[in-house]
Design an enzyme around this catalytic site. Sequence first.
Site, PDB file in Angstrom:
ATOM      1  N   GLU A 192      47.780  45.111  38.281  1.00  0.00           N
ATOM      2  CA  GLU A 192      47.386  45.015  39.696  1.00  0.00           C
ATOM      3  C   GLU A 192      48.464  44.329  40.537  1.00  0.00           C
ATOM      4  O   GLU A 192      48.191  43.449  41.347  1.00  0.00           O
ATOM      5  CB  GLU A 192      46.047  44.278  39.831  1.00  0.00           C
ATOM      6  CG  GLU A 192      44.905  45.020  39.147  1.00  0.00           C
ATOM      7  CD  GLU A 192      43.528  44.435  39.416  1.00  0.00           C
ATOM      8  OE1 GLU A 192      43.422  43.215  39.594  1.00  0.00           O
ATOM      9  OE2 GLU A 192      42.563  45.222  39.440  1.00  0.00           O
ATOM     10  N   ARG A 198      41.703  55.805  33.478  1.00  0.00           N
ATOM     11  CA  ARG A 198      41.912  54.349  33.486  1.00  0.00           C
ATOM     12  C   ARG A 198      41.322  53.678  32.244  1.00  0.00           C
ATOM     13  O   ARG A 198      41.881  52.704  31.730  1.00  0.00           O
ATOM     14  CB  ARG A 198      41.284  53.761  34.765  1.00  0.00           C
ATOM     15  CG  ARG A 198      41.306  52.259  34.786  1.00  0.00           C
ATOM     16  CD  ARG A 198      40.854  51.702  36.113  1.00  0.00           C
ATOM     17  NE  ARG A 198      40.566  50.281  35.991  1.00  0.00           N
ATOM     18  CZ  ARG A 198      40.050  49.528  36.952  1.00  0.00           C
ATOM     19  NH1 ARG A 198      39.771  50.062  38.129  1.00  0.00           N
ATOM     20  NH2 ARG A 198      39.823  48.253  36.772  1.00  0.00           N
ATOM     21  N   ASP A 222      36.178  47.472  33.900  1.00  0.00           N
ATOM     22  CA  ASP A 222      36.247  46.192  34.607  1.00  0.00           C
ATOM     23  C   ASP A 222      34.875  45.568  34.851  1.00  0.00           C
ATOM     24  O   ASP A 222      34.353  45.684  35.960  1.00  0.00           O
ATOM     25  CB  ASP A 222      36.968  46.387  35.949  1.00  0.00           C
ATOM     26  CG  ASP A 222      37.287  45.074  36.628  1.00  0.00           C
ATOM     27  OD1 ASP A 222      37.141  44.025  35.984  1.00  0.00           O
ATOM     28  OD2 ASP A 222      37.678  45.098  37.811  1.00  0.00           O
ATOM     29  N   GLU A 225      30.674  39.353  40.019  1.00  0.00           N
ATOM     30  CA  GLU A 225      31.445  40.204  40.918  1.00  0.00           C
ATOM     31  C   GLU A 225      30.768  41.559  41.114  1.00  0.00           C
ATOM     32  O   GLU A 225      30.684  42.067  42.225  1.00  0.00           O
ATOM     33  CB  GLU A 225      32.864  40.404  40.350  1.00  0.00           C
ATOM     34  CG  GLU A 225      33.691  41.396  41.148  1.00  0.00           C
ATOM     35  CD  GLU A 225      35.091  41.620  40.597  1.00  0.00           C
ATOM     36  OE1 GLU A 225      35.475  40.962  39.616  1.00  0.00           O
ATOM     37  OE2 GLU A 225      35.801  42.471  41.181  1.00  0.00           O
TER      38      GLU A 225
HETATM   39  C1  GCV Z   1      41.552  38.209  39.438  1.00  0.00           C
HETATM   40  C2  GCV Z   1      39.307  42.977  39.170  1.00  0.00           C
HETATM   41  C3  GCV Z   1      38.898  42.039  40.267  1.00  0.00           C
HETATM   42  C4  GCV Z   1      40.075  41.165  40.695  1.00  0.00           C
HETATM   43  C5  GCV Z   1      40.569  40.394  39.478  1.00  0.00           C
HETATM   44  C6  GCV Z   1      40.980  41.409  38.415  1.00  0.00           C
HETATM   45  C7  GCV Z   1      41.432  40.733  37.147  1.00  0.00           C
HETATM   46  O1  GCV Z   1      40.203  43.915  39.635  1.00  0.00           O
HETATM   47  O2  GCV Z   1      38.387  42.762  41.337  1.00  0.00           O
HETATM   48  O3  GCV Z   1      39.627  40.289  41.698  1.00  0.00           O
HETATM   49  O4  GCV Z   1      41.663  39.567  39.796  1.00  0.00           O
HETATM   50  O5  GCV Z   1      39.870  42.237  38.109  1.00  0.00           O
HETATM   51  O6  GCV Z   1      40.599  40.554  36.277  1.00  0.00           O
HETATM   52  O7  GCV Z   1      42.604  40.397  37.028  1.00  0.00           O
END
Ligand code: GCV
Length: 687
Positions: free
Chosen positions: A266, A310, A339, A367
């Site tokens: 990311e 993915r 995720d 989340e």
């Molecule tokens: C800390 C997802 C979340 C991100 C998080 C990422 C990760 O994409 O939305 O906020 O970043 O996972 O676990 O690195």
Amino acid sequence: MKRLIGVFMAVCFSIALFAENGHNLWLRNKSNNPVNIVSKKSSATLAIAKEELQQGWLGEANSTVTLLVKQDKTIKGDGFKLTTNNIQANTDLGILNGVYELLRRQQTGEAIQDAVINPSYELRLLNHWDNLDGSIERGYAGLSIFWRKGDDAFKVTETDKQLWKEYARANASIGINGSVLNNVNASPDMLKKETLERVKAIAEILRPYGIKTYLSIKFSSPAMIGGLKTSDPLDPEVITWWKNKVKEIYSIIPDFGGFLVKANSEGQPGPQDFGRTHADGANMLADAFKPFGGIVMWRAFVYSPSTEDRAKQAYNEFMPLDGQFRDNVIIQVKNGPVDFQPREPFSPLFGAMKKTSVMPELQITQEYLGHSTHLVFLSTMWEEFLKSETYQEGSGSTVARCTDGSIFPQKHTAIAGVSNIGLDTNWCGHHFAQSNWYAFGRLAWNDQLTSKQIADEWIKLTFNQTSSDNSKQPLFSPDWIVNFLNPVEEIMLESREAAVNYMMPLGLHHIFAGDHHYGPGPWYAPKGLRSDWTPPYYHKADSDGLGFDRSPTGSNAVSQYHEPLSSQLADPKTCPEIYLLWFHHLSWDYKMQNGKTLWDEICYRYDTGVQQVRDYQKEWDKAEPYVDSQRFGEVQSKLREQCKNAQIWKDACLLYFQQFSKRPIPYDIERPVNVLDELIKKDMKRH
Ligand code: GCV
């Protein structure tokens, strides 16, 4: 006289029920019951153990409890040997763990049998996604308890220390023994002197409770704050920079735990930016830690906007590296291959990487499960994950056994949970979100525990009203058990399934609106946004049907699982229905095991989810006489919001998918009450 006593007791009872703000978590018990403690050794940790016994003893008055630090081969790590009034351990921390176990058993009425109790995982860590400015990525309970912005950002106040102590105590009481203090999307400033001085202050408070501190680092720190031209992990100057930095850290924090690294993920920098591998990057850091006994936790959460599914990418990238990592590197893998979704199959990396230490990463912060608004007890999700059968070494190769050292001789065993803690008075934003912090700690300590046992313990510790003089055994009256404990436990145990039902049943995943990951947005696909960040990439709804084909006719992600699981998942007839649309694209008329069509089944599932939450409202209202007014009211109002949200989820998803299915919503279920266009316009923004 009898009446007077009755009135007096009623007053005491109502005072006890008057108000609790939740700050005391599951540690509300105080007792004046005297106890004698025999302990030859003294240390800061043992002093805490004694204090806890003195303040919480519910055994026979004036009993003598012996605390004995003495080597015993049957005791592992910071485990302990427990008998009614004796605790033996190899370490002081083992004694403290034993004390918390003993007190918990006294408070919950669980029998105290002679036993050696060892932890499942050596390292049981919270990962805080806290930023240096005090904000928390995916945090829903206020600002950070560790960091803040402003002139006093690095000043350590008495209030800070008190809060860190309470935090340490809560963690120690459930066996957590490490905290990563900052976000995996790390600032390079984390490694600056003044930040490290604050880490030192935090570590001093956490240390007596047996909790080590760890930091997330930015891989490009040598160039960003070290003045080097590169951060290439094979560059000699970079290697020296990290060695010196690690040495400096240990000179400030002698028991420092190690680093957590998000690299080439990311947008974060990593070794691949220099043509190197994850192993090159992780090993370079691991070598710097070797002289100090520290570890590197290297995350496998990697994916790029390629055409490859993915869900397959982490496995593809990490499997070829199995066996190449130093023995003080642990690969940290999220429970599922995408995720932290409401439901995912386990990541195929578990059990497949046989020559590398692999640790699960769970997400305690909600989340993708309603933030701190929805009551969702995550223990059942983690239990399902830990008990998942990988078949990697024959049957019985569950994820738990593949990661806790039972099957593979890992040098280190570990498990991490992304924290849901913030500055909110009740720590987690929702009183019931505390149960997820609790459950994570308990499962990290014992990965064979059932969610039922965990819920039972937590409810008793968190809601039981102790007698007014606080000195006797807590009372679990039949009335309290029938009218409070049992219904609340049922809500908790069902709540994750309910969330799956009203959000993403049958293996649907990642159909959230925008990037806040709160409400529904199966339509969300702004022009120019990478497709793997949009829901249509995952649900693939079209006039033919719904779901992501990961069978051999599709992306063949099923091939990453071991037989016989791989074949089982590959065929929709044998694929567990909870994962059906994760692995298959099926026609709207596909016949489910119960004879319903896929479309009808989806409609019923969404509707069931809404009904389940409506039932929780009723049950909670009935619980009013058993809960203090503050916590009762706060949970009641969160449940109202959750019901509204569940209705929106159902309406948004059914009305959206109906555009493709072109079939009626079965007439025996409640009709939608929202209008799709309006939901799309609002896009379920959080605030
Ligand atoms: C800390 C997802 C979340 C991100 C998080 C990422 C990760 O994409 O939305 O906020 O970043 O996972 O676990 O690195």
